[in-house]
Design a protein around this motif. Structure first.
Motif, PDB file in Angstrom:
ATOM      1  N   VAL A 137     -17.055 -51.065 -32.945  1.00  0.00           N
ATOM      2  CA  VAL A 137     -16.701 -50.748 -31.352  1.00  0.00           C
ATOM      3  C   VAL A 137     -18.246 -49.601 -30.972  1.00  0.00           C
ATOM      4  O   VAL A 137     -17.861 -48.582 -31.544  1.00  0.00           O
ATOM      5  CB  VAL A 137     -15.177 -50.535 -31.189  1.00  0.00           C
ATOM      6  CG1 VAL A 137     -15.011 -49.799 -29.804  1.00  0.00           C
ATOM      7  CG2 VAL A 137     -14.622 -51.173 -32.248  1.00  0.00           C
ATOM      8  N   LEU A 138     -18.829 -50.239 -30.179  1.00  0.00           N
ATOM      9  CA  LEU A 138     -19.667 -48.742 -30.180  1.00  0.00           C
ATOM     10  C   LEU A 138     -19.227 -48.416 -28.225  1.00  0.00           C
ATOM     11  O   LEU A 138     -18.195 -48.810 -27.510  1.00  0.00           O
ATOM     12  CB  LEU A 138     -20.637 -50.332 -29.685  1.00  0.00           C
ATOM     13  CG  LEU A 138     -21.533 -50.870 -30.565  1.00  0.00           C
ATOM     14  CD1 LEU A 138     -23.038 -51.844 -30.288  1.00  0.00           C
ATOM     15  CD2 LEU A 138     -21.504 -50.189 -32.459  1.00  0.00           C
ATOM     16  N   HIS A 139     -20.271 -47.309 -28.093  1.00  0.00           N
ATOM     17  CA  HIS A 139     -19.922 -46.089 -27.161  1.00  0.00           C
ATOM     18  C   HIS A 139     -21.145 -45.891 -26.503  1.00  0.00           C
ATOM     19  O   HIS A 139     -22.527 -46.093 -26.954  1.00  0.00           O
ATOM     20  CB  HIS A 139     -19.600 -44.898 -26.820  1.00  0.00           C
ATOM     21  CG  HIS A 139     -19.537 -44.405 -26.140  1.00  0.00           C
ATOM     22  ND1 HIS A 139     -20.224 -43.338 -26.135  1.00  0.00           N
ATOM     23  CD2 HIS A 139     -18.586 -44.379 -25.497  1.00  0.00           C
ATOM     24  CE1 HIS A 139     -19.726 -42.788 -24.874  1.00  0.00           C
ATOM     25  NE2 HIS A 139     -18.791 -42.928 -24.367  1.00  0.00           N
ATOM     26  N   VAL A 140     -21.293 -46.336 -25.459  1.00  0.00           N
ATOM     27  CA  VAL A 140     -22.598 -46.332 -24.784  1.00  0.00           C
ATOM     28  C   VAL A 140     -22.457 -45.497 -23.204  1.00  0.00           C
ATOM     29  O   VAL A 140     -21.320 -45.157 -22.724  1.00  0.00           O
ATOM     30  CB  VAL A 140     -23.307 -47.685 -24.474  1.00  0.00           C
ATOM     31  CG1 VAL A 140     -22.307 -47.959 -23.003  1.00  0.00           C
ATOM     32  CG2 VAL A 140     -24.724 -46.932 -23.508  1.00  0.00           C
ATOM     33  N   GLU A 141     -22.590 -44.554 -23.112  1.00  0.00           N
ATOM     34  CA  GLU A 141     -22.877 -43.021 -21.834  1.00  0.00           C
ATOM     35  C   GLU A 141     -23.549 -44.121 -20.770  1.00  0.00           C
ATOM     36  O   GLU A 141     -24.578 -44.507 -20.195  1.00  0.00           O
ATOM     37  CB  GLU A 141     -23.911 -41.987 -22.424  1.00  0.00           C
ATOM     38  CG  GLU A 141     -23.400 -41.027 -23.637  1.00  0.00           C
ATOM     39  CD  GLU A 141     -21.740 -40.412 -22.766  1.00  0.00           C
ATOM     40  OE1 GLU A 141     -21.946 -39.910 -21.480  1.00  0.00           O
ATOM     41  OE2 GLU A 141     -21.327 -39.818 -24.220  1.00  0.00           O
ATOM     42  N   THR A 142     -22.497 -44.015 -20.190  1.00  0.00           N
ATOM     43  CA  THR A 142     -23.090 -44.287 -18.745  1.00  0.00           C
ATOM     44  C   THR A 142     -22.498 -43.393 -17.121  1.00  0.00           C
ATOM     45  O   THR A 142     -22.251 -42.114 -17.283  1.00  0.00           O
ATOM     46  CB  THR A 142     -22.129 -45.650 -18.129  1.00  0.00           C
ATOM     47  OG1 THR A 142     -21.372 -45.595 -18.249  1.00  0.00           O
ATOM     48  CG2 THR A 142     -22.715 -46.485 -19.118  1.00  0.00           C
ATOM     49  N   ASP A 143     -23.746 -43.412 -16.352  1.00  0.00           N
ATOM     50  CA  ASP A 143     -23.306 -42.279 -15.154  1.00  0.00           C
ATOM     51  C   ASP A 143     -22.156 -43.036 -14.469  1.00  0.00           C
ATOM     52  O   ASP A 143     -22.001 -44.170 -13.671  1.00  0.00           O
ATOM     53  CB  ASP A 143     -24.300 -42.426 -14.185  1.00  0.00           C
ATOM     54  CG  ASP A 143     -24.627 -41.849 -12.995  1.00  0.00           C
ATOM     55  OD1 ASP A 143     -23.348 -41.702 -12.573  1.00  0.00           O
ATOM     56  OD2 ASP A 143     -25.197 -41.051 -12.941  1.00  0.00           O
ATOM     57  N   PRO A 144     -20.668 -42.048 -14.193  1.00  0.00           N
ATOM     58  CA  PRO A 144     -19.317 -42.308 -13.674  1.00  0.00           C
ATOM     59  C   PRO A 144     -19.596 -42.645 -12.205  1.00  0.00           C
ATOM     60  O   PRO A 144     -19.191 -43.698 -12.100  1.00  0.00           O
ATOM     61  CB  PRO A 144     -18.680 -41.025 -13.339  1.00  0.00           C
ATOM     62  CG  PRO A 144     -20.040 -39.947 -13.949  1.00  0.00           C
ATOM     63  CD  PRO A 144     -20.924 -40.614 -14.733  1.00  0.00           C
TER      64      PRO A 144
END
Length: 185
Positions: free
Chosen positions: A41-48
């Motif tokens: 299970v991966l996570h990526v930061e994104t702009d809200p």
């Protein structure tokens, strides 16, 4: 770690980014069970600003839409009783609330849950609700088409990030029920 979906530069196992996730998602990852390891299970930061599907796809690329899924909270009512559940469908589809969901819940009437109810009971932000870490007593209705995807892009519980996980892992989430016809074009 290279992203399974090439649109992102910075992808890491979600277990390495617990600080970027709400408490229910952190708890679910820490107590993960299933044949797919939690490390996948991966996570990526994104702009809200780009959290909503249309804006997200426009900003990060239309090639993400076939891998993207939306999780929505629904409420079914029958005889004064209300039952909450979550529905996970491809982002290009709409949840069949008045037909399929209503029947699955055994409800006389079904609708999308109020935003305050959905966010308050999940501990997640509107526009970021994910099937990982939902309340234990909720059913999670899953469109079976998602299981065939190598990776599915989901909310992370917060608007400022996304989870990426193998489609087959969705069937192993707590409360998961595969429901044909859940999402309509």
């Amino acid at each position: 770690m290279p992203a399974p979906l090439d649109s992102f530069d910075d992808v890491a196992p979600a277990l390495h980014r617990l600080h970027a996730l709400p408490v229910p998602v952190v708890d679910a990852l820490r107590h993960w069970r299933g044949t797919v390891p939690a490390e996948e299970v991966l996570h990526v930061e994104t702009d809200p600003r780009w959290a909503d599907t249309d804006a997200f796809v426009e900003h990060y690329g239309a090639e993400l839409l076939p891998f993207s899924a939306n999780c929505v909270v629904v409420a079914g009512k029958r005889g004064g009783e209300s039952t909450l559940a979550a529905c996970l469908v491809p982002s290009a589809a709409r949840v069949d609330v008045n037909g399929t969901v209503r029947r699955q819940l055994g409800a006389r009437k079904a609708s999308f849950a109020a935003m305050d109810t959905a966010t308050g009971l999940t501990g997640m932000e509107h526009g970021g609700i994910t099937p990982v870490g939902l309340p234990a007593d909720w059913a999670l209705f899953v469109d079976p088409r998602l299981l065939d995807l190598t990776h599915v892009l989901l909310g992370s519980g917060l608007r400022r990030g996304k989870l990426i996980m193998p489609g087959k892992a969705l069937a192993e989430l707590p409360g998961a029920v595969l429901v044909d016809g859940l999402g309509r074009a």
